[in-house]
Design an enzyme around this catalytic site. Sequence first.
Site, PDB file in Angstrom:
ATOM      1  N   LYS A   1       0.819  -1.211   0.000  1.00 56.94           N
ATOM      2  CA  LYS A   1       0.000   0.000   0.000  1.00 56.94           C
ATOM      3  C   LYS A   1       0.856   1.266   0.000  1.00 56.94           C
ATOM      4  O   LYS A   1       2.061   1.237   0.237  1.00 56.94           O
ATOM      5  CB  LYS A   1      -0.950  -0.012   1.199  1.00 56.94           C
ATOM      6  CG  LYS A   1      -2.120  -0.973   1.034  1.00 56.94           C
ATOM      7  CD  LYS A   1      -3.152  -0.825   2.134  1.00 56.94           C
ATOM      8  CE  LYS A   1      -4.381  -1.682   1.864  1.00 56.94           C
ATOM      9  NZ  LYS A   1      -5.385  -1.578   2.944  1.00 56.94           N
TER      10      LYS A   1
ATOM     11  N   ARG B   1      -3.420 -10.106   5.267  1.00 56.23           N
ATOM     12  CA  ARG B   1      -4.046 -10.136   3.939  1.00 56.23           C
ATOM     13  C   ARG B   1      -3.018  -9.601   2.939  1.00 56.23           C
ATOM     14  O   ARG B   1      -2.636  -8.421   3.012  1.00 56.23           O
ATOM     15  CB  ARG B   1      -5.321  -9.287   3.941  1.00 56.23           C
ATOM     16  CG  ARG B   1      -6.094  -9.316   2.627  1.00 56.23           C
ATOM     17  CD  ARG B   1      -7.370  -8.503   2.718  1.00 56.23           C
ATOM     18  NE  ARG B   1      -8.132  -8.540   1.470  1.00 56.23           N
ATOM     19  CZ  ARG B   1      -7.945  -7.701   0.455  1.00 56.23           C
ATOM     20  NH1 ARG B   1      -7.038  -6.725   0.547  1.00 56.23           N
ATOM     21  NH2 ARG B   1      -8.670  -7.812  -0.648  1.00 56.23           N
TER      22      ARG B   1
END
Length: 274
Positions: free
Chosen positions: A220, A254
């Site tokens: 991210k 995740r």
Amino acid sequence: MTLNCHGNLLDLTVPKVMGILNVTPDSFYDGGSYSTISAVVQQAESMLDAGATFIDIGGYSSKPNAAEVSVDEELHRVLPVVKALRQTFPTALLSIDTFRSVVAQVVLDEGVAMVNDISAGADPNMMATVAKYNVPYVMMHLRGNPQTMQSLTQYKNLIPDMLYYFAEKIQAAKAAGITDYIVDPGFGFAKTTEQNFEILAHLDYFKSLEAPLLIGVSRKSMVYKTLQTTPDLALNGTTFLHGFALSKGAKFLRVHDVKEALECVALFQKLHGI
């Protein structure tokens, strides 16, 4: 902690890894990479062979300012994938990444074993649907939606505000009849980079919720912007944050890169004698 997934009790003493399978054209890292069923099956097989406990299938990109997708289009993207994976890997645990109860119900009928809801029940029928199928429910912290969330980063007290949010969501989930729930702080969702790192530094505060904690930081912007690089080159930074999150109590990672995440888990186990 244990989770009941279609009668299989998962012991969370050892943290689990959830592989991300985006079947969208516009996800921030792998959008468009798995546009055919054969590519999807191949990627799922790779993640399962690497040791992923769950494959998380998403048909609606939740990156900032992502285009809205109709229910029909989301189902068009995810339903053939779920059917193909259930046929090819009948014992694999599949998760659906959706905030729509209609989508969730359709794929739950096909054998999906978990619902991952970025909105934590914004759809008024979602929690009842999850309870009906008796599957674990991931509730993420989010303000607004992918189109508005980046303008909603002002908090009175970030961590206390999030803990109050989750306390309310957990109460609602219990009232709906959900027995297994997981909380996700929602890194990058209505948070600045500085707020993301504040949350990560204080992950242990979330233990007060007495719920398994899922962490989604894989590649991210909090990683690649901090390191002044790109998502493609953000694996090393992601891996460091995964190790840190495990040390703070994370039970699920995740991830895009299953093998590397499981190496983090193995080293964490060795360090703690698990």
